[in-house]
Design an enzyme around this catalytic site. Structure first.
Site, PDB file in Angstrom:
ATOM      1  N   LYS A 292       0.829  -1.196   0.000  1.00 33.45           N
ATOM      2  CA  LYS A 292       0.000   0.000   0.000  1.00 33.45           C
ATOM      3  C   LYS A 292       0.872   1.258   0.000  1.00 33.45           C
ATOM      4  O   LYS A 292       2.038   1.214   0.394  1.00 33.45           O
ATOM      5  CB  LYS A 292      -0.877   0.018   1.256  1.00 33.45           C
ATOM      6  CG  LYS A 292      -1.936  -1.059   1.315  1.00 33.45           C
ATOM      7  CD  LYS A 292      -2.703  -0.973   2.629  1.00 33.45           C
ATOM      8  CE  LYS A 292      -3.767  -2.047   2.727  1.00 33.45           C
ATOM      9  NZ  LYS A 292      -4.885  -1.829   1.796  1.00 33.45           N
TER      10      LYS A 292
ATOM     11  N   ARG B 296     -10.331 -11.583   1.873  1.00 34.09           N
ATOM     12  CA  ARG B 296     -11.184 -12.646   1.327  1.00 34.09           C
ATOM     13  C   ARG B 296     -10.484 -14.006   1.379  1.00 34.09           C
ATOM     14  O   ARG B 296     -11.143 -15.042   1.431  1.00 34.09           O
ATOM     15  CB  ARG B 296     -11.597 -12.293  -0.106  1.00 34.09           C
ATOM     16  CG  ARG B 296     -10.460 -12.208  -1.103  1.00 34.09           C
ATOM     17  CD  ARG B 296     -10.821 -11.391  -2.332  1.00 34.09           C
ATOM     18  NE  ARG B 296     -10.880  -9.968  -2.034  1.00 34.09           N
ATOM     19  CZ  ARG B 296     -11.238  -9.036  -2.910  1.00 34.09           C
ATOM     20  NH1 ARG B 296     -11.579  -9.383  -4.139  1.00 34.09           N
ATOM     21  NH2 ARG B 296     -11.255  -7.766  -2.575  1.00 34.09           N
TER      22      ARG B 296
END
Length: 489
Positions: free
Chosen positions: A264, A338
């Site tokens: 990120k 996920r």
């Protein structure tokens, strides 16, 4: 903070000894023959106070009133939303006064049950202070709040439920607010273990070896870049017969998310300590269950690890095998939530659940879609979706139904595995939910994307404790609608 509910007239409130006395004045206020009524009536007549929510007039040591400070506070029509607005308007007052230790809130008119609950929850929110890792921080000074109502008995159940939610929300906020070095997967596991001391709760912690034996290859892949050992946390609340199918809550527990190899940007990365907001909410919900003891069975599952770009980190293009046997091509290592959730969802099957609800700070796309007002709700079952939506509205912790059309799953196709972990940029929150749906099976399932609601940025940076309120209202509703149901005493 301790809350107390008792029957109290306006005349009796005059002698209540406290640091702050708040008189809630709503539309239709009719003054009685007492000092507080006379004060409010005069302020309304002179235009110094309005009955609209959050209108406020402060008084210091008014004659014939025992309280050191008195606030006349408009409450509008007395709706839950208006009482929340009124309570939150007092936040600067709560946090500025070091000598404000005891407060009393007096209703000029009898409140509805939902409105009383909203006030309790909002007062806790307005006075909350995080201090765990602050060396010189002033702790919350407000220690006791008395709620005076015309008749306490009809409001007792709603009051108790609201206090239980407050306990759970504050537990969730505490753990979500802690920096990542103070809330590692190991420490999160210890927080879960502490809940087992509350009664009716059991805790089981699975380490890396046990997770490997279970075949949770997707979960293991996310954790392999970090030196911190993962934890798969399993909580059981048994409030009903063992034969009764449980509701399973699954919370994403990424205690720090650097994005892995798909790292990120540095700006704002500190906020990625909040990426275990789903896990914190599961913990908070179990804390509330321990307080309220509803007749229902609940299982909590928290896959917890860090997502870091270490030398052993999973790489874009790697293919891993999930617990379900499905292979996953990891195109983006920053879509890690996920991956840990899909193995937990597969594990949930063994409990033959009545319903499964997963909650996760999953996608920035959901923040773009819904902002910080409503959580995104995806569900394969209409009754479950309706119950969750109703619970969110009742708790002032709302969600919004999002689609799960089959066409949204087309972008997850992979040439090298059964499924890819990401699709394109479009409808990112939906495609993430479609990925999770592949691992659900035929049980009723809902996914709450809380990326926009679990924390706030900017000057008010911090965890919100959402959606603990929604979850507790949902579970209490299930318990109360069961045949012969009642809360444990």
């Amino acid at each position: 903070m301790d809350f107390e509910l008792k029957t109290m007239s306006l005349a009796a409130a005059r002698t209540e000894r406290c640091d702050l006395l708040v008189l809630l004045v709503g539309e239709g206020f009719e003054p009685a023959q007492d000092a507080l009524s006379a004060l409010a009536a005069l302020a309304l007549k002179q235009g110094d106070l309005k009955t609209s929510a959050a209108s406020m007039l402060q008084c210091y040591a008014p004659p014939t009133v025992a309280a050191r400070r008195v606030v006349l506070l408009g409450s509008g029509k007395g709706s839950p939303a208006e009482l929340r607005k009124a309570a939150l308007a007092l936040a600067p007052l709560f946090k500025a006064g070091k000598t404000l230790k005891r407060a009393a809130f007096i209703f000029a008119q009898a409140p509805a049950q939902e409105a009383l609950g909203a006030l309790v929850r909002s007062l806790a929110q307005a006075s909350y202070v995080y201090t765990t890792t602050k060396g010189k921080a002033e702790p919350r000074t407000l220690a006791r709040v008395t709620l005076g109502v015309p008749q306490a008995a009809p409001l007792r159940a709603a009051f108790d439920a609201a206090v239980g939610v407050v306990v759970g929300v504050e537990f969730a906020r505490e753990w979500a607010n802690r920096p990542a070095n103070h809330a590692t997967p190991t420490l999160l596991g210890e927080a879960a273990r502490s809940l087992a001391r509350q009664g009716l709760i059991r805790c089981k912690l699975h380490g890396p070896e046990q997770v490997a034996k279970l075949g949770m290859g997707a979960f293991l892949a996310v954790a392999q870049g970090s030196a911190e050992p993962l934890r798969f946390i399993e909580l059981h609340y048994q409030g009903a017969a063992r034969s009764e199918a449980p509701v399973v809550l699954v919370g994403k527990g990424i205690t720090f998310d650097a994005g892995g190899i798909s790292i990120k940007p540095a700006a704002g990365m500190d906020e990625m300590k909040f990426d275990m907001g789903g896990a914190a909410s599961v913990l908070g919900t179990f804390r509330a269950l321990a307080e309220l003891k509803p007749r229902i069975n609940v299982v909590g599952l928290i896959p917890s690890c860090e997502n870091l770009p270490g030398g052993k980190a999973v790489k874009p293009g790697d293919v891993v095998t999930s617990m379900s046997g499905q292979t996953i091509e990891i195109l983006n290592t920053d879509a890690e939530g996920r991956l840990v959730l899909c193995d937990a969802l597969e594990y949930a099957r063994r409990f033959k659940p009545a319903a499964v609800v997963d909650l996760a700070t999953l996608t920035g796309a959901c923040v773009i879609a819904l902002g910080g007002v409503r959580s995104g709700l995806f569900a394969n079952d209409e009754e479950l979706a309706a119950r969750l939506q109703a619970a969110g509205e009742a708790a002032l912790d709302p969600c919004w139904r999002m689609p799960l059309d089959e066409d949204y799953g087309e972008g997850l196709k992979s040439a090298f595995a059964d499924v890819a972990n990401v699709a394109g940029r479009e409808a990112g929150a939906v495609t993430a939910a479609k990925f999770l749906q592949r691992f659900v099976g035929d049980f009723p399932w809902a996914h709450l994307d809380i990326a926009g609601t679990a924390w706030k940025s900017g000057a008010a940076k911090g965890a919100t404790g959402r959606p603990v309120g929604l979850l507790v209202h949902y579970l209490l509703g299930l318990a109360e609608s069961a045949p012969g149901a009642q809360r444990r005493k």
